[in-house]
Structure formats: C-alpha cells, structure tokens
Design an enzyme around this catalytic site. Sequence first.
Site, PDB file in Angstrom:
ATOM      1  N   VAL A  61      41.111  35.236  56.037  1.00  0.00           N
ATOM      2  CA  VAL A  61      39.730  35.103  55.917  1.00  0.00           C
ATOM      3  C   VAL A  61      39.278  33.796  56.037  1.00  0.00           C
ATOM      4  CG1 VAL A  61      39.258  37.058  54.490  1.00  0.00           C
ATOM      5  CG2 VAL A  61      39.683  35.087  53.448  1.00  0.00           C
ATOM      6  N   TYR A 151      40.130  25.006  43.340  1.00  0.00           N
ATOM      7  CA  TYR A 151      40.018  26.638  42.957  1.00  0.00           C
ATOM      8  C   TYR A 151      38.654  26.751  42.436  1.00  0.00           C
ATOM      9  CZ  TYR A 151      41.058  31.420  41.683  1.00  0.00           C
ATOM     10  OH  TYR A 151      41.022  32.551  41.162  1.00  0.00           O
ATOM     11  N   LYS A 155      35.241  28.607  43.787  1.00  0.00           N
ATOM     12  CA  LYS A 155      34.651  29.952  42.997  1.00  0.00           C
ATOM     13  C   LYS A 155      33.302  29.887  42.401  1.00  0.00           C
ATOM     14  CE  LYS A 155      38.138  32.656  43.340  1.00  0.00           C
ATOM     15  NZ  LYS A 155      38.126  34.147  44.271  1.00  0.00           N
ATOM     16  N   THR A 186      48.882  39.764  38.251  1.00  0.00           N
ATOM     17  CA  THR A 186      49.322  40.064  39.358  1.00  0.00           C
ATOM     18  C   THR A 186      50.243  38.822  40.199  1.00  0.00           C
ATOM     19  OG1 THR A 186      47.544  38.541  40.216  1.00  0.00           O
ATOM     20  CG2 THR A 186      46.686  40.369  39.830  1.00  0.00           C
TER      21      THR A 186
END
Length: 244
Positions: A61, A151, A155, A186
């Site tokens: 992406v 990051y 976001k 995760t």
Amino acid sequence: MTGASMDGKRAVVTGGSRGIGRAIAEALAAAGAHVVVSSRSAEACAAVARAIGGDAVACDVANLGQVDALFERVADLGGCDVFVSAAGLASSAPAAQVPASELRRMMDLHFVGATRGAQCAAAQMRARGGGAVLFVTSVWGLGGQPSTLAYGAAKAALAHAVKVLAVEWARDGIRVNGLAPGFVDTDMTAGLPGPLRDKLLSRVPLRRAARPEEMAGPALFLCSDAASYVTGHVLVADGGERAR
Ligand SMILES: NC(=O)c1ccc[n+]([C@@H]2O[C@H](COP(=O)([O-])OP(=O)(O)OC[C@H]3O[C@@H](n4cnc5c(N)ncnc54)[C@H](OP(=O)(O)O)[C@@H]3O)[C@@H](O)[C@H]2O)c1
C-alpha cells in the site's frame, strides 16, 4: 431490522494476512461478506483467502500504482462495498533521532496509501449506492506517547482523514470511521522488550493485551448496517487506558 450481517457485501481488507486485519477479514466473511484479502505477501493473503472463501490480491500500500491495481482487480472481481485499511508497520525511536525519511515512510504507508485506497474504494461504492470505510488507526495517534513521532503522526493524520472523508462523502452514502486499538498481541508487538510490554500493560485497566479477535467485533459493527448512523467516529478499543 438492522444488524451486523454482511450478507451480499463485498469487502477489501488490506493487511488481511495477519493479526488485526486477518481477524477482521475472518469476521466479515463469517458475517456473510465476500472478502478480498490483501497484503504484500501473495502466499500469505492467498492462504487466508482460501480459509475464508474469498479472493487474494497482493499489494504494497506504500506503492500507489499497486493500490490502483488492487482496486482495478477488485472491480473485476465484483466491486467493493466495504474497505478496511489495516496494513501497517511499527516505527519507534526518540523524536530527536527520527530521520525525515522515516517520517515520510510512515506517512506513505499509513496515511497516503490508506487514503488512496479509500479514494479508489469510494469510486466503486458511489456506483453501488454507498458503502463503509474503516481505517485502523492507533491510540498512539491520539496522544503523545514517547518514541512514536513517525508512527503516531501518520495515525493522527489518518484520524483526521476519518473526519474529512466522513463529512465529504456522507452525501454519497459512504460512512467513514476509524478503529484505534490499544495494545494487541500480534507480530507487531511480539518483539517489544518484556519490561516495556509490562510497563505499557500496567496502564491498561483490563490488565492485559487484546487478542486480534477482540478488534473484529468493533470493526464489524462499524462496517455494518448496525452502525448506519455512525460516521466520522474513531472507536477506541484500548482496555480502558484512555479512560484514565
Ligand atoms: N498490534 C497493536 O498493538 C496495534 C495497535 C494499534 C494499531 N495497530 C495497527 O493495526 C494494524 C494491523 O497491525 P497488526 O498489529 O495486526 O500487525 P501485523 O500482525 O504485523 O500485521 C500487519 C499487516 O499489514 C501488512 N502490511 C505491512 N506492511 C504492508 C504494506 N506496505 N503494504 C501492504 N500490507 C502491509 C502485513 O502483511 P505483509 O507483511 O504480507 O505485507 C500484515 O498483514 C496496523 O495498521 C497497526 O498500525 C496495531
């Protein structure tokens, strides 16, 4: 009667090969949607697609040409009513040490790539009479958590996009929402040093990390007709951390 049935809906989930995106893809499929699972790894997204009876299309992406090609393929496969952008990578460093290249890398992946995906998806949704977009953001884009400059900023930009797109696209019947997870177990969080993990979780009233499946319920709600009057909202799923 409205509910979380996704019968007859066609969904695209980026980052669908693992973690939160995979859990959302599985939940959408279990609720009746046909899901196109996407990630960079063709094999990994094909394995998930096989398991849930969907299709797989590989796409990075951060590469806008590949995002456009993904949605061309999605159009060939039958179009898109629901777009979930869950693709993402972590980035952590003290602000003084973050190079401009890392700021750009995070923006390209989390903001530019995700919003391009939404633009492509929305074009198909308009032709189908409406739809739902869900951006997976992060609680680290809602506050000033140390070492999250690149990051968190990306976001935060995505959370802003939720509001702008929701306002602009409401007239087309397209709802746009965000899901801001807290700490989820995760691959992304597996490498965190134990003491940092313990410190982060000590602030969580529920006193544990989430399982990826625990993001699927809120995501399914926001993508479904159960949330037909919800748009422009970022739902925080953080075990209560931001309630403090
Ligand atoms: N885990 C957490 O605590 C947490 C908290 C808040 C928000 N989030 C967000 O939740 C989303 C999912 O994260 P996760 O924790 O589930 O991480 P994960 O298990 O590492 O999964 C990341 C997914 O994104 C895909 N991906 C990574 N880079 C990509 C790219 N350039 N193009 C397309 N796909 C890409 C990966 O597949 P490939 O490697 O095959 O590309 C994989 O499917 C991310 O947006 C993340 O920022 C996670």
